[in-house]
Design a protein around this motif. Sequence first.
Motif, PDB file in Angstrom:
ATOM      1  N   LEU A 131       0.804  -1.227   0.000  1.00 20.06           N
ATOM      2  CA  LEU A 131       0.000   0.000   0.000  1.00 20.06           C
ATOM      3  C   LEU A 131       0.841   1.282   0.000  1.00 20.06           C
ATOM      4  O   LEU A 131       0.381   2.315  -0.479  1.00 20.06           O
ATOM      5  CB  LEU A 131      -0.933   0.003   1.209  1.00 20.06           C
ATOM      6  CG  LEU A 131      -2.051  -1.029   1.184  1.00 20.06           C
ATOM      7  CD1 LEU A 131      -2.743  -1.098   2.537  1.00 20.06           C
ATOM      8  CD2 LEU A 131      -3.039  -0.713   0.068  1.00 20.06           C
ATOM      9  N   LYS A 132       2.050   1.213   0.522  1.00 21.74           N
ATOM     10  CA  LYS A 132       2.875   2.428   0.636  1.00 21.74           C
ATOM     11  C   LYS A 132       3.145   3.103  -0.714  1.00 21.74           C
ATOM     12  O   LYS A 132       2.948   4.316  -0.837  1.00 21.74           O
ATOM     13  CB  LYS A 132       4.181   2.105   1.365  1.00 21.74           C
ATOM     14  CG  LYS A 132       4.998   3.327   1.696  1.00 21.74           C
ATOM     15  CD  LYS A 132       6.227   2.962   2.491  1.00 21.74           C
ATOM     16  CE  LYS A 132       7.093   4.182   2.712  1.00 21.74           C
ATOM     17  NZ  LYS A 132       8.342   3.848   3.387  1.00 21.74           N
ATOM     18  N   PRO A 133       3.567   2.376  -1.750  1.00 18.73           N
ATOM     19  CA  PRO A 133       3.771   3.056  -3.042  1.00 18.73           C
ATOM     20  C   PRO A 133       2.462   3.600  -3.633  1.00 18.73           C
ATOM     21  O   PRO A 133       2.459   4.663  -4.255  1.00 18.73           O
ATOM     22  CB  PRO A 133       4.347   1.960  -3.957  1.00 18.73           C
ATOM     23  CG  PRO A 133       4.805   0.883  -3.056  1.00 18.73           C
ATOM     24  CD  PRO A 133       4.017   0.987  -1.803  1.00 18.73           C
ATOM     25  N   LEU A 134       1.356   2.887  -3.398  1.00 16.88           N
ATOM     26  CA  LEU A 134       0.061   3.359  -3.907  1.00 16.88           C
ATOM     27  C   LEU A 134      -0.376   4.630  -3.182  1.00 16.88           C
ATOM     28  O   LEU A 134      -0.892   5.568  -3.809  1.00 16.88           O
ATOM     29  CB  LEU A 134      -0.994   2.263  -3.762  1.00 16.88           C
ATOM     30  CG  LEU A 134      -0.707   0.961  -4.519  1.00 16.88           C
ATOM     31  CD1 LEU A 134      -1.756  -0.087  -4.199  1.00 16.88           C
ATOM     32  CD2 LEU A 134      -0.624   1.217  -6.019  1.00 16.88           C
ATOM     33  N   ALA A 135      -0.153   4.668  -1.872  1.00 21.46           N
ATOM     34  CA  ALA A 135      -0.477   5.878  -1.112  1.00 21.46           C
ATOM     35  C   ALA A 135       0.414   7.035  -1.571  1.00 21.46           C
ATOM     36  O   ALA A 135      -0.055   8.174  -1.692  1.00 21.46           O
ATOM     37  CB  ALA A 135      -0.305   5.621   0.382  1.00 21.46           C
ATOM     38  N   GLY A 136       1.686   6.739  -1.838  1.00 22.98           N
ATOM     39  CA  GLY A 136       2.589   7.782  -2.338  1.00 22.98           C
ATOM     40  C   GLY A 136       2.116   8.341  -3.674  1.00 22.98           C
ATOM     41  O   GLY A 136       2.172   9.553  -3.903  1.00 22.98           O
ATOM     42  N   ALA A 137       1.616   7.467  -4.534  1.00 21.18           N
ATOM     43  CA  ALA A 137       1.090   7.919  -5.830  1.00 21.18           C
ATOM     44  C   ALA A 137      -0.148   8.787  -5.622  1.00 21.18           C
ATOM     45  O   ALA A 137      -0.291   9.845  -6.258  1.00 21.18           O
ATOM     46  CB  ALA A 137       0.769   6.713  -6.707  1.00 21.18           C
ATOM     47  N   ALA A 138      -1.029   8.352  -4.736  1.00 20.27           N
ATOM     48  CA  ALA A 138      -2.237   9.143  -4.446  1.00 20.27           C
ATOM     49  C   ALA A 138      -1.871  10.504  -3.857  1.00 20.27           C
ATOM     50  O   ALA A 138      -2.488  11.526  -4.188  1.00 20.27           O
ATOM     51  CB  ALA A 138      -3.154   8.372  -3.494  1.00 20.27           C
ATOM     52  N   ASP A 147      -2.050  22.328  -9.470  1.00 19.56           N
ATOM     53  CA  ASP A 147      -1.056  22.802 -10.424  1.00 19.56           C
ATOM     54  C   ASP A 147      -1.728  23.036 -11.779  1.00 19.56           C
ATOM     55  O   ASP A 147      -2.768  22.427 -12.079  1.00 19.56           O
ATOM     56  CB  ASP A 147       0.069  21.776 -10.599  1.00 19.56           C
ATOM     57  CG  ASP A 147       0.972  21.687  -9.379  1.00 19.56           C
ATOM     58  OD1 ASP A 147       0.794  22.493  -8.444  1.00 19.56           O
ATOM     59  OD2 ASP A 147       1.852  20.812  -9.357  1.00 19.56           O
ATOM     60  N   PRO A 148      -1.141  23.881 -12.612  1.00 22.74           N
ATOM     61  CA  PRO A 148      -1.715  24.095 -13.952  1.00 22.74           C
ATOM     62  C   PRO A 148      -1.709  22.793 -14.763  1.00 22.74           C
ATOM     63  O   PRO A 148      -0.885  21.899 -14.537  1.00 22.74           O
ATOM     64  CB  PRO A 148      -0.763  25.116 -14.589  1.00 22.74           C
ATOM     65  CG  PRO A 148       0.036  25.689 -13.469  1.00 22.74           C
ATOM     66  CD  PRO A 148       0.032  24.690 -12.365  1.00 22.74           C
ATOM     67  N   ALA A 149      -2.643  22.699 -15.697  1.00 22.19           N
ATOM     68  CA  ALA A 149      -2.714  21.520 -16.564  1.00 22.19           C
ATOM     69  C   ALA A 149      -1.367  21.299 -17.237  1.00 22.19           C
ATOM     70  O   ALA A 149      -0.694  22.241 -17.639  1.00 22.19           O
ATOM     71  CB  ALA A 149      -3.805  21.717 -17.615  1.00 22.19           C
ATOM     72  N   GLY A 150      -0.972  20.062 -17.314  1.00 21.95           N
ATOM     73  CA  GLY A 150       0.300  19.714 -17.924  1.00 21.95           C
ATOM     74  C   GLY A 150       1.447  19.631 -16.924  1.00 21.95           C
ATOM     75  O   GLY A 150       2.517  19.139 -17.249  1.00 21.95           O
ATOM     76  N   THR A 151       1.218  20.129 -15.703  1.00 21.99           N
ATOM     77  CA  THR A 151       2.271  20.058 -14.686  1.00 21.99           C
ATOM     78  C   THR A 151       1.867  19.172 -13.505  1.00 21.99           C
ATOM     79  O   THR A 151       2.644  19.002 -12.579  1.00 21.99           O
ATOM     80  CB  THR A 151       2.642  21.461 -14.153  1.00 21.99           C
ATOM     81  OG1 THR A 151       1.484  22.044 -13.549  1.00 21.99           O
ATOM     82  CG2 THR A 151       3.164  22.350 -15.275  1.00 21.99           C
ATOM     83  N   ARG A 152       0.651  18.637 -13.549  1.00 27.15           N
ATOM     84  CA  ARG A 152       0.233  17.723 -12.482  1.00 27.15           C
ATOM     85  C   ARG A 152       1.063  16.447 -12.567  1.00 27.15           C
ATOM     86  O   ARG A 152       1.576  16.103 -13.630  1.00 27.15           O
ATOM     87  CB  ARG A 152      -1.254  17.400 -12.625  1.00 27.15           C
ATOM     88  CG  ARG A 152      -2.106  18.622 -12.391  1.00 27.15           C
ATOM     89  CD  ARG A 152      -3.577  18.321 -12.481  1.00 27.15           C
ATOM     90  NE  ARG A 152      -4.318  19.558 -12.369  1.00 27.15           N
ATOM     91  CZ  ARG A 152      -5.213  19.969 -13.236  1.00 27.15           C
ATOM     92  NH1 ARG A 152      -5.528  19.225 -14.272  1.00 27.15           N
ATOM     93  NH2 ARG A 152      -5.813  21.112 -13.052  1.00 27.15           N
ATOM     94  N   ALA A 153       1.186  15.760 -11.448  1.00 20.48           N
ATOM     95  CA  ALA A 153       2.111  14.619 -11.426  1.00 20.48           C
ATOM     96  C   ALA A 153       1.498  13.405 -10.743  1.00 20.48           C
ATOM     97  O   ALA A 153       0.658  13.523  -9.860  1.00 20.48           O
ATOM     98  CB  ALA A 153       3.392  15.015 -10.704  1.00 20.48           C
ATOM     99  N   LEU A 154       1.961  12.266 -11.210  1.00 20.75           N
ATOM    100  CA  LEU A 154       1.677  10.978 -10.570  1.00 20.75           C
ATOM    101  C   LEU A 154       3.038  10.325 -10.357  1.00 20.75           C
ATOM    102  O   LEU A 154       3.733   9.995 -11.317  1.00 20.75           O
ATOM    103  CB  LEU A 154       0.797  10.093 -11.452  1.00 20.75           C
ATOM    104  CG  LEU A 154       0.640   8.637 -11.009  1.00 20.75           C
ATOM    105  CD1 LEU A 154      -0.086   8.563  -9.672  1.00 20.75           C
ATOM    106  CD2 LEU A 154      -0.114   7.843 -12.052  1.00 20.75           C
ATOM    107  N   VAL A 155       3.442  10.193  -9.092  1.00 20.78           N
ATOM    108  CA  VAL A 155       4.755   9.653  -8.768  1.00 20.78           C
ATOM    109  C   VAL A 155       4.557   8.309  -8.074  1.00 20.78           C
ATOM    110  O   VAL A 155       3.885   8.223  -7.048  1.00 20.78           O
ATOM    111  CB  VAL A 155       5.540  10.615  -7.840  1.00 20.78           C
ATOM    112  CG1 VAL A 155       6.885  10.021  -7.479  1.00 20.78           C
ATOM    113  CG2 VAL A 155       5.695  11.982  -8.489  1.00 20.78           C
ATOM    114  N   LEU A 156       5.132   7.267  -8.653  1.00 13.49           N
ATOM    115  CA  LEU A 156       5.043   5.924  -8.075  1.00 13.49           C
ATOM    116  C   LEU A 156       6.461   5.449  -7.782  1.00 13.49           C
ATOM    117  O   LEU A 156       7.272   5.298  -8.691  1.00 13.49           O
ATOM    118  CB  LEU A 156       4.353   4.959  -9.046  1.00 13.49           C
ATOM    119  CG  LEU A 156       4.170   3.531  -8.569  1.00 13.49           C
ATOM    120  CD1 LEU A 156       3.253   3.475  -7.351  1.00 13.49           C
ATOM    121  CD2 LEU A 156       3.595   2.671  -9.686  1.00 13.49           C
ATOM    122  N   ASN A 157       6.759   5.256  -6.513  1.00 10.60           N
ATOM    123  CA  ASN A 157       8.086   4.800  -6.091  1.00 10.60           C
ATOM    124  C   ASN A 157       7.992   3.401  -5.515  1.00 10.60           C
ATOM    125  O   ASN A 157       7.289   3.182  -4.532  1.00 10.60           O
ATOM    126  CB  ASN A 157       8.672   5.731  -5.018  1.00 10.60           C
ATOM    127  CG  ASN A 157       9.118   7.050  -5.586  1.00 10.60           C
ATOM    128  OD1 ASN A 157       9.657   7.109  -6.678  1.00 10.60           O
ATOM    129  ND2 ASN A 157       8.884   8.120  -4.852  1.00 10.60           N
TER     130      ASN A 157
END
Length: 193
Positions: A131-138, A147-157
């Motif tokens: 769950l930790k990487p999924l929570a980090g992505a959320a 953030d403005p469109a095009g700069t939003r992020a989804l980070v999965l570690n």
Amino acid sequence: MDPSSRGLDMTSEHDRERRCDRIRHLSRLMAAGCLATSFMLVTAMLLYWTTTPTRTLFSQAGLANAPVAEIDLAVRALAFGISMVPLAALVYGLLGARRCFTAFAAGVIFAREPINGLRDFSVGVAASAVLKPLAGAALSVLLSLHDPAGTRALVLNIGSDTLIALIFAGTVAAVAWVMAEAMEIADENKQFV
């Protein structure tokens, strides 16, 4: 029975009792440690989300574009809730380990209670690791939502700590399984006597 063998039996019993005392003492310490760690982890998570500056939160979430203004309390509360999902799984596991150690401290070794506690510990650690990487992505999505469109992020570690936690959880689960099998074999042998 010859007197020398009786002396060996008494020495053997004395050694076993000393070993059992060490197990009980360590188990009491570990049970207290599991409870204290659970409390400290939840408290630390709450403090993290209520006191950490926004720039630091974004940096630790792997986001480059931190807003100039501090994020509001609602976002922090939601982020705390998301962060608590894997942490709650870990706390569940720690409380299972506490039940196991409490049983060991009481001298209960091969019984359902410590085996179930050990199993719950392995389940909690494994669930937390997944769950930790999924929570980090959320969290990365939540924090970059404004953030403005095009700069939003989804980070999965997914790192080596996740894989090691899963291997550790699997090892503990196997030990719990072996203990359950040993208990069943011992119960079957008692029926033949």
